[in-house]
Design an enzyme around this catalytic site. Structure first.
Site, PDB file in Angstrom:
ATOM      1  N   SER A 124       0.123  -1.358 -16.452  1.00 20.91           N
ATOM      2  CA  SER A 124       0.300  -2.208 -15.271  1.00 20.91           C
ATOM      3  C   SER A 124      -0.533  -3.469 -15.411  1.00 20.91           C
ATOM      4  CB  SER A 124      -0.161  -1.421 -14.045  1.00 20.91           C
ATOM      5  OG  SER A 124      -0.362  -2.292 -12.972  1.00 20.91           O
ATOM      6  N   TYR A 148      -6.669   4.292  -9.629  1.00 23.34           N
ATOM      7  CA  TYR A 148      -5.340   4.181 -10.241  1.00 23.34           C
ATOM      8  C   TYR A 148      -5.390   3.226 -11.427  1.00 23.34           C
ATOM      9  CZ  TYR A 148      -0.729   2.253 -11.129  1.00 23.34           C
ATOM     10  OH  TYR A 148       0.393   1.803 -11.762  1.00 23.34           O
ATOM     11  N   LYS A 152      -4.928   3.681 -15.810  1.00 20.26           N
ATOM     12  CA  LYS A 152      -4.076   2.911 -16.741  1.00 20.26           C
ATOM     13  C   LYS A 152      -4.922   2.358 -17.885  1.00 20.26           C
ATOM     14  CE  LYS A 152      -0.216   3.570 -14.765  1.00 20.26           C
ATOM     15  NZ  LYS A 152       0.699   4.511 -15.388  1.00 20.26           N
ATOM     16  N   LEU A 199       5.390  -5.023  -0.982  1.00 18.16           N
ATOM     17  CA  LEU A 199       6.058  -6.017  -0.140  1.00 18.16           C
ATOM     18  C   LEU A 199       7.579  -5.827  -0.031  1.00 18.16           C
ATOM     19  CD1 LEU A 199       5.864  -8.590   1.534  1.00 18.16           C
ATOM     20  CD2 LEU A 199       5.937  -9.910  -0.587  1.00 18.16           C
ATOM     21  N   ARG A 230       2.889 -13.409  -6.682  1.00 21.67           N
ATOM     22  CA  ARG A 230       3.094 -12.335  -7.662  1.00 21.67           C
ATOM     23  C   ARG A 230       4.287 -12.649  -8.549  1.00 21.67           C
ATOM     24  NH1 ARG A 230      -1.009 -11.414  -5.688  1.00 21.67           N
ATOM     25  NH2 ARG A 230      -1.902  -9.495  -4.867  1.00 21.67           N
TER      26      ARG A 230
HETATM   27  P1  NAD Z   1       7.567   6.785  -9.308  1.00 22.17           P
HETATM   28  O1  NAD Z   1       6.551   7.506  -8.488  1.00 22.17           O
HETATM   29  O2  NAD Z   1       8.827   6.385  -8.658  1.00 22.17           O
HETATM   30  O3  NAD Z   1       7.910   7.618 -10.618  1.00 22.17           O
HETATM   31  C1  NAD Z   1       6.954   8.426 -11.274  1.00 22.17           C
HETATM   32  C2  NAD Z   1       7.604   9.785 -11.500  1.00 22.17           C
HETATM   33  O4  NAD Z   1       6.650  10.618 -12.167  1.00 22.17           O
HETATM   34  C3  NAD Z   1       7.985  10.498 -10.207  1.00 22.17           C
HETATM   35  O5  NAD Z   1       9.338  10.878 -10.286  1.00 22.17           O
HETATM   36  C4  NAD Z   1       7.046  11.699 -10.141  1.00 22.17           C
HETATM   37  O6  NAD Z   1       7.680  12.814  -9.532  1.00 22.17           O
HETATM   38  C5  NAD Z   1       6.712  11.928 -11.592  1.00 22.17           C
HETATM   39  N1  NAD Z   1       5.406  12.552 -11.858  1.00 22.17           N
HETATM   40  C6  NAD Z   1       4.183  12.194 -11.388  1.00 22.17           C
HETATM   41  N2  NAD Z   1       3.235  13.004 -11.886  1.00 22.17           N
HETATM   42  C7  NAD Z   1       3.862  13.907 -12.691  1.00 22.17           C
HETATM   43  C8  NAD Z   1       3.427  14.998 -13.480  1.00 22.17           C
HETATM   44  N3  NAD Z   1       2.143  15.362 -13.529  1.00 22.17           N
HETATM   45  N4  NAD Z   1       4.348  15.692 -14.179  1.00 22.17           N
HETATM   46  C9  NAD Z   1       5.652  15.348 -14.134  1.00 22.17           C
HETATM   47  N5  NAD Z   1       6.129  14.342 -13.392  1.00 22.17           N
HETATM   48  C10 NAD Z   1       5.239  13.605 -12.698  1.00 22.17           C
HETATM   49  O7  NAD Z   1       6.815   5.513  -9.923  1.00 22.17           O
HETATM   50  P2  NAD Z   1       7.430   4.244 -10.664  1.00 22.17           P
HETATM   51  O8  NAD Z   1       7.316   3.089  -9.753  1.00 22.17           O
HETATM   52  O9  NAD Z   1       8.742   4.572 -11.256  1.00 22.17           O
HETATM   53  O10 NAD Z   1       6.352   4.062 -11.795  1.00 22.17           O
HETATM   54  C11 NAD Z   1       6.508   4.593 -13.095  1.00 22.17           C
HETATM   55  C12 NAD Z   1       5.280   4.297 -13.917  1.00 22.17           C
HETATM   56  O11 NAD Z   1       5.073   2.892 -13.951  1.00 22.17           O
HETATM   57  C13 NAD Z   1       3.999   4.900 -13.332  1.00 22.17           C
HETATM   58  O12 NAD Z   1       3.183   5.322 -14.414  1.00 22.17           O
HETATM   59  C14 NAD Z   1       3.371   3.730 -12.616  1.00 22.17           C
HETATM   60  O13 NAD Z   1       1.971   3.852 -12.531  1.00 22.17           O
HETATM   61  C15 NAD Z   1       3.763   2.563 -13.524  1.00 22.17           C
HETATM   62  N6  NAD Z   1       3.792   1.271 -12.824  1.00 22.17           N
HETATM   63  C16 NAD Z   1       4.529   1.136 -11.687  1.00 22.17           C
HETATM   64  C17 NAD Z   1       4.529  -0.088 -11.015  1.00 22.17           C
HETATM   65  C18 NAD Z   1       5.300  -0.259  -9.737  1.00 22.17           C
HETATM   66  O14 NAD Z   1       5.039  -1.228  -9.002  1.00 22.17           O
HETATM   67  N7  NAD Z   1       6.268   0.581  -9.409  1.00 22.17           N
HETATM   68  C19 NAD Z   1       3.788  -1.164 -11.518  1.00 22.17           C
HETATM   69  C20 NAD Z   1       3.069  -0.976 -12.696  1.00 22.17           C
HETATM   70  C21 NAD Z   1       3.076   0.251 -13.345  1.00 22.17           C
HETATM   71  N1  UDP Z   2       1.924  -8.112   1.013  1.00 14.05           N
HETATM   72  C1  UDP Z   2       2.050  -8.491   2.326  1.00 14.05           C
HETATM   73  N2  UDP Z   2       2.472  -7.554   3.238  1.00 14.05           N
HETATM   74  C2  UDP Z   2       2.786  -6.279   2.880  1.00 14.05           C
HETATM   75  C3  UDP Z   2       2.666  -5.900   1.517  1.00 14.05           C
HETATM   76  C4  UDP Z   2       2.226  -6.838   0.614  1.00 14.05           C
HETATM   77  O1  UDP Z   2       1.779  -9.641   2.682  1.00 14.05           O
HETATM   78  O2  UDP Z   2       3.146  -5.471   3.750  1.00 14.05           O
HETATM   79  C5  UDP Z   2       1.496  -9.120  -0.001  1.00 14.05           C
HETATM   80  C6  UDP Z   2       0.253  -8.747  -0.786  1.00 14.05           C
HETATM   81  O3  UDP Z   2      -0.900  -9.224  -0.114  1.00 14.05           O
HETATM   82  C7  UDP Z   2       0.502  -9.469  -2.122  1.00 14.05           C
HETATM   83  C8  UDP Z   2       2.032  -9.422  -2.262  1.00 14.05           C
HETATM   84  O4  UDP Z   2       2.544  -9.202  -0.945  1.00 14.05           O
HETATM   85  O5  UDP Z   2       0.100 -10.821  -2.040  1.00 14.05           O
HETATM   86  C9  UDP Z   2       2.529  -8.296  -3.175  1.00 14.05           C
HETATM   87  O6  UDP Z   2       1.964  -7.063  -2.722  1.00 14.05           O
HETATM   88  P1  UDP Z   2       2.385  -5.669  -3.371  1.00 14.05           P
HETATM   89  O7  UDP Z   2       1.571  -4.609  -2.686  1.00 14.05           O
HETATM   90  O8  UDP Z   2       3.860  -5.541  -3.346  1.00 14.05           O
HETATM   91  O9  UDP Z   2       1.954  -5.813  -4.907  1.00 14.05           O
HETATM   92  P2  UDP Z   2       0.491  -5.913  -5.574  1.00 14.05           P
HETATM   93  O10 UDP Z   2      -0.439  -6.535  -4.584  1.00 14.05           O
HETATM   94  O11 UDP Z   2       0.125  -4.525  -5.926  1.00 14.05           O
HETATM   95  O12 UDP Z   2       0.689  -6.800  -6.761  1.00 14.05           O
END
Ligand code: NAD
Ligand code: UDP
Length: 331
Positions: A124, A148, A152, A199, A230
């Site tokens: 991330s 969290y 990572k 957001l 962002r």
């Molecule tokens: P998500 O929660 O939708 O998907 C994660 C999946 O992993 C879920 O289906 C959950 O049931 C499964 N899971 C969690 N722990 C587990 C375990 N111990 N064993 C088996 N399954 C497990 O999340 P996402 O948004 O799809 O994110 C996927 C990955 O990307 C994550 O590692 C997250 O940290 C990373 N990531 C997400 C974002 C975002 O904004 N969505 C941003 C950066 C990084």
């Molecule tokens: N944000 C906001 N209202 C919300 C959620 C997020 O104004 O209810 C803003 C937050 O302050 C940031 C941007 O939207 O500037 C993206 O936030 P998000 O939580 O989606 O992503 P992250 O901050 O984790 O990059």
């Protein structure tokens, strides 16, 4: 290839399964469904007219993972599974460190036992912390403000050390910026657990009338209009980024930002959503959210040069697709 996708029933994983199946790969999903539903697997199958092999299993239980590897000749792993709520990780650090770190350790250990040398990891942009922008992969990582983010950064470190000790390993670490949007079918998308933290899902729930008003967290940042900036990236671009990373895996650890390289402010995103979907969103400006950065966006040239990948979809696509999914989502 036979690709094991951990967390494949989740938001980013499910879209990546679609891209992998469309490329002709066989997909084996391992997910404990802690933040997703089995129905998503049916929907992936429906979109692609293919069949995912699914195991409901927890990656913290190494023996279960072992059995799955013994049944399939796995060629590569894409490791999405993990807990991802920043706020919850501050309240329950042990839960986050245990789930995210033990899962990664178990998966790489089983990969080693079965000679699986191709590994793609979901990291991330949060690992950059409050660093200079645009974020470039060569920056020294700063401590993040929450467990969290630390899981990572630690997982990245673990993969680097394991790779140094085993030169046969090919690891791609993908640092995602802000994934939003959904598949154009409207069948899969982001389903937040309870009140959304992010957001875009907050906006779609306000649009649907589930939540009365959007709170804009601060308008006194040093950005063009004072609101946070962002790098929003369409989840299908992200999915395609994984296919590109898989196709370009080479020995060693390689880190790539997956973003668009463009920053969008909160007010700009609200305006784009309203225009794209002909909907008015009611919002108010409130205090800044603790721990938020003013701006974050990616330097994207490395992914373009080495993976031949670039995000193709724009903010309008992201807003339209996110709203289509929210309308279809009956919850
Ligand atoms: P998500 O929660 O939708 O998907 C994660 C999946 O992993 C879920 O289906 C959950 O049931 C499964 N899971 C969690 N722990 C587990 C375990 N111990 N064993 C088996 N399954 C497990 O999340 P996402 O948004 O799809 O994110 C996927 C990955 O990307 C994550 O590692 C997250 O940290 C990373 N990531 C997400 C974002 C975002 O904004 N969505 C941003 C950066 C990084
Ligand atoms: N944000 C906001 N209202 C919300 C959620 C997020 O104004 O209810 C803003 C937050 O302050 C940031 C941007 O939207 O500037 C993206 O936030 P998000 O939580 O989606 O992503 P992250 O901050 O984790 O990059």
């Amino acid at each position: 290839m036979n690709i094991l996708v951990s967390g494949g029933a989740g938001y980013i994983g499910s879209h990546t399964c679609v891209s992998l199946l469309e490329e002709g790969h066989q997909v084996i999903v391992v997910d404990n469904l802690s933040n997703s539903k089995y129905e998503v697997i049916d929907r992936i199958n429906k979109i692609t007219n293919r069949n995912v092999i699914f195991y409901k299993a927890d990656l913290t239980e190494k023996d279960l993972i072992d059995v799955i590897f013994s049944k399939h000749a796995i060629d590569a792993v894409i490791h999405f599974a993990g807990l991802k709520s920043v706020g919850e990780s501050v309240e329950k650090p042990l839960k986050y460190y245990h789930n995210n770190i033990v899962s990664t350790l178990n998966l790489v250990r089983v990969c080693q036992n079965y000679g699986v040398n191709k590994f793609v990891f979901s990291s991330s942009a949060t690992v950059y912390g409050n660093n200079q922008v645009p974020s470039v992969e060569t920056l020294n990582l700063l401590p993040t403000t929450n467990p969290y983010g630390e899981t990572k950064a630690m997982s990245e470190r673990i993969l680097k050390d394991i790779s140094s000790a085993n030169p046969e390993l090919s690891v791609s670490i993908l640092r995602y910026f802000n994934p939003v949007g959904a598949h154009t079918s409207g069948l899969i998308g982001e389903v937040p657990n309870g009140i959304p933290n992010n957001l875009m899902p907050y906006m779609t729930q306000v649009a649907k009338g589930k939540i009365e008003k959007l709170k804009v967290f601060g308008n006194d940042y040093l950005t063009s209009d004072g609101t946070g900036v962002r790098d929003y990236i369409h989840v299908m671009d992200l999915a395609e980024g994984h296919v590109a990373a898989l196709n370009s895996l080479t020995k060693g650890v390689h880190i790539y930002n997956l973003g668009t390289g463009r920053g969008t402010s909160v007010l700009e995103l609200i305006e784009a959503f309203e225009k794209a979907n002909s909907i008015k969103l009611s919002y108010e400006i409130v205090e800044r959210r603790a721990g938020d950065l003013a701006e974050s966006y990616a330097e994207t040239s490395k992914a373009f040069e080495e993976l031949g990948w670039v995000a193709k979809r724009d903010i309008v696509d992201m807003c339209k697709d996110a709203w289509r999914f929210e309308k279809n989502n009956l919850e």
